[in-house]
Design a protein around this motif. Structure first.
Motif, PDB file in Angstrom:
ATOM      1  N   ASP A   1       0.824  -1.210   0.000  1.00  0.00           N
ATOM      2  CA  ASP A   1       0.000   0.000   0.000  1.00  0.00           C
ATOM      3  C   ASP A   1       0.853   1.252   0.000  1.00  0.00           C
ATOM      4  O   ASP A   1       0.380   2.324  -0.448  1.00  0.00           O
ATOM      5  N   ARG A   2       2.087   1.155   0.487  1.00  0.00           N
ATOM      6  CA  ARG A   2       2.996   2.305   0.540  1.00  0.00           C
ATOM      7  C   ARG A   2       3.979   2.294  -0.628  1.00  0.00           C
ATOM      8  O   ARG A   2       4.973   3.012  -0.610  1.00  0.00           O
TER       9      ARG A   2
ATOM     10  N   SER B   1       3.910  -0.203  13.209  1.00  0.00           N
ATOM     11  CA  SER B   1       4.729   0.971  12.911  1.00  0.00           C
ATOM     12  C   SER B   1       6.204   0.622  12.843  1.00  0.00           C
ATOM     13  O   SER B   1       6.914   1.032  11.910  1.00  0.00           O
TER      14      SER B   1
ATOM     15  N   LEU C   1       6.935  -1.523   9.617  1.00  0.00           N
ATOM     16  CA  LEU C   1       6.893  -0.755   8.378  1.00  0.00           C
ATOM     17  C   LEU C   1       8.087   0.190   8.264  1.00  0.00           C
ATOM     18  O   LEU C   1       8.619   0.401   7.158  1.00  0.00           O
ATOM     19  N   GLN C   2       8.523   0.756   9.364  1.00  0.00           N
ATOM     20  CA  GLN C   2       9.659   1.671   9.300  1.00  0.00           C
ATOM     21  C   GLN C   2      10.964   0.929   9.053  1.00  0.00           C
ATOM     22  O   GLN C   2      11.851   1.418   8.340  1.00  0.00           O
TER      23      GLN C   2
ATOM     24  N   GLY D   1      10.366  -0.480   5.319  1.00  0.00           N
ATOM     25  CA  GLY D   1       9.908   0.424   4.259  1.00  0.00           C
ATOM     26  C   GLY D   1      10.830   1.590   3.984  1.00  0.00           C
ATOM     27  O   GLY D   1      10.418   2.543   3.306  1.00  0.00           O
TER      28      GLY D   1
END
Length: 404
Positions: A78-79, A232, A235-236, A239
């Protein structure tokens, strides 16, 4: 020389006995061990079934199972971050680059050669390498300067307590697991448990790459992603670059067969070695428990009675076959002295002492001691004729002493 004959009273015929254990005795002795083996086998099957049901697709970004990681891959997509699954070491090493995050799902499954090749591939490539719960077998090679503490964290949810932006924004997360120590000066040590961090970020010596050592896989699993700050933090960490190469080590990888100089025992997991040692100790204790204890002799009724004359004749034949006239003469003289001692008032302990037996015998028969000494304590006969003559003389001497 006369010999006493023992006549056994007539007895009923005894049933024949066999020294071989019966089937019932074998079953009685072995049923405990067989029962333990069956229980062990059933427990192993049950554990395998349970683990195969709950751990299916563990850390696989294509799996929607509770321990899979499909939710993380969907959030990354999604990102705009692509996720690519590889199971080959060469493909994983080739894909490492400045725009890539290389995630190694189970580093401890890699051999020493595989670890060296993988570290060489991503070490100076500018990529971010995320190592998920590496233990002592792999962390020292994939992240030089890092050691795994043998005692894991007691808590799962931990506070970041570090300056790493990703950890500070995520806040409390389920990072508790393996704990690490490092001597890297620029390392970020996060989520400490009893003073030791469970997450480390170590910058590369050259370029913009770094290595993230994650002590637990919880933040990547589907069933834990919505708890604490797990989503969080995941993802960090994954990502920061546009591409994620998700490396799942596989036994089908050709590089897994290259074990270098490692022997067979090096390839056996330590748990199997300890289990084998425990089984050996258990078998030794069982053998000691079942072993026959040494103790005093137990008298046993013989199935047949043997006449004394038969025993004497059998022993005489053995002496004659072995040409053991000295042993035969010694046995005859010893038996004669033993029977004469109580008749002469000499104690049994002094029956074989010439200075005690001969004076009493000379006083009883009124003979000189020299011929008696030669007869009772003399040298062995030279031939069979001399042995027979000695037997007759000893027999005559005993009859003379017994004569009133």
């Amino acid at each position: 020389m006369t010999s006493e004959t023992t006549t056994a009273p007539p007895t009923a015929p005894q049933p024949s006995t066999s020294a071989s254990p019966t089937a019932r005795q074998v079953w009685t002795r072995s049923r405990g061990i067989l029962l333990a083996l069956v229980i062990l086998l059933l427990a192993a099957v049950a554990i395998a079934v349970v683990r195969s049901g709950t751990q299916h697709g563990s850390l696989d970004p294509r799996s929607a199972d509770p321990y899979g990681s499909r939710a993380v891959a969907e959030l990354l997509a999604d990102r705009g971050v692509t996720t690519r699954v590889v199971t080959d070491l060469a493909e994983a090493g080739t894909a490492a680059g400045p725009d890539t995050t290389l995630l190694v799902a189970r580093p401890d499954l890699l051999t020493d050669r595989q670890q060296d090749r993988l570290h060489t591939a991503f070490g100076n490539s500018g990529a971010r390498a995320v190592l998920v719960a590496p233990g002592a077998p792999s962390v020292g090679t994939l992240a030089p300067g890092v050691d795994a503490d043998p005692v894991p964290s007691d808590d799962s949810a931990l506070a970041p307590a570090c300056a790493l932006p990703a950890a500070r924004r995520a806040g409390t997360a389920d990072a508790g697991g393996l704990r690490y120590t490092t001597d890297a000066p620029a390392a970020d040590s996060c989520y400490p448990s009893d003073g030791l961090p469970t997450l480390l970020r170590i910058p590369a010596a050259e370029g913009n790459g770094d290595t993230v050592v994650l002590g637990a896989p919880d933040i990547l699993q589907n069933n834990r992603l919505d708890e604490q700050g797990n989503a969080s933090l995941a993802l960090q960490l994954l990502g920061s670059r546009p591409h994620v190469v998700w490396y799942l080590p596989s036994l089908s990888d050709d590089s897994a067969a290259d074990a270098g100089e490692r022997g067979f025992l090096d390839l056996v997991p330590s748990g199997w070695l300890w289990g084998t040692l425990q089984l050996f100790i258990a078998a030794l204790l069982a053998a000691l428990w079942r072993a026959r204890r040494l103790g005093p002799l137990v008298p046993e009724r013989l199935p047949v009675a043997i006449r004394a004359s038969e025993t004497v004749e059998g022993r005489a034949r053995l002496y004659r076959k072995a040409d053991a006239r000295d042993r035969a003469a010694g046995a005859l003289r010893s038996t004669t002295r033993t029977r004469l001692a109580p008749l002469l008032g000499v104690s049994p302990a002094q029956a074989h002492a010439p200075e005690a037996l001969l004076p009493a015998l000379s006083a009883r028969l009124r003979r000189e001691g020299q011929p008696l000494h030669a007869l009772l304590f003399g040298p062995p006969p030279r031939d069979d004729a001399a042995l027979i003559a000695l037997t007759d003389q000893l027999d005559a001497l005993e009859r003379e002493v017994r004569r009133p």
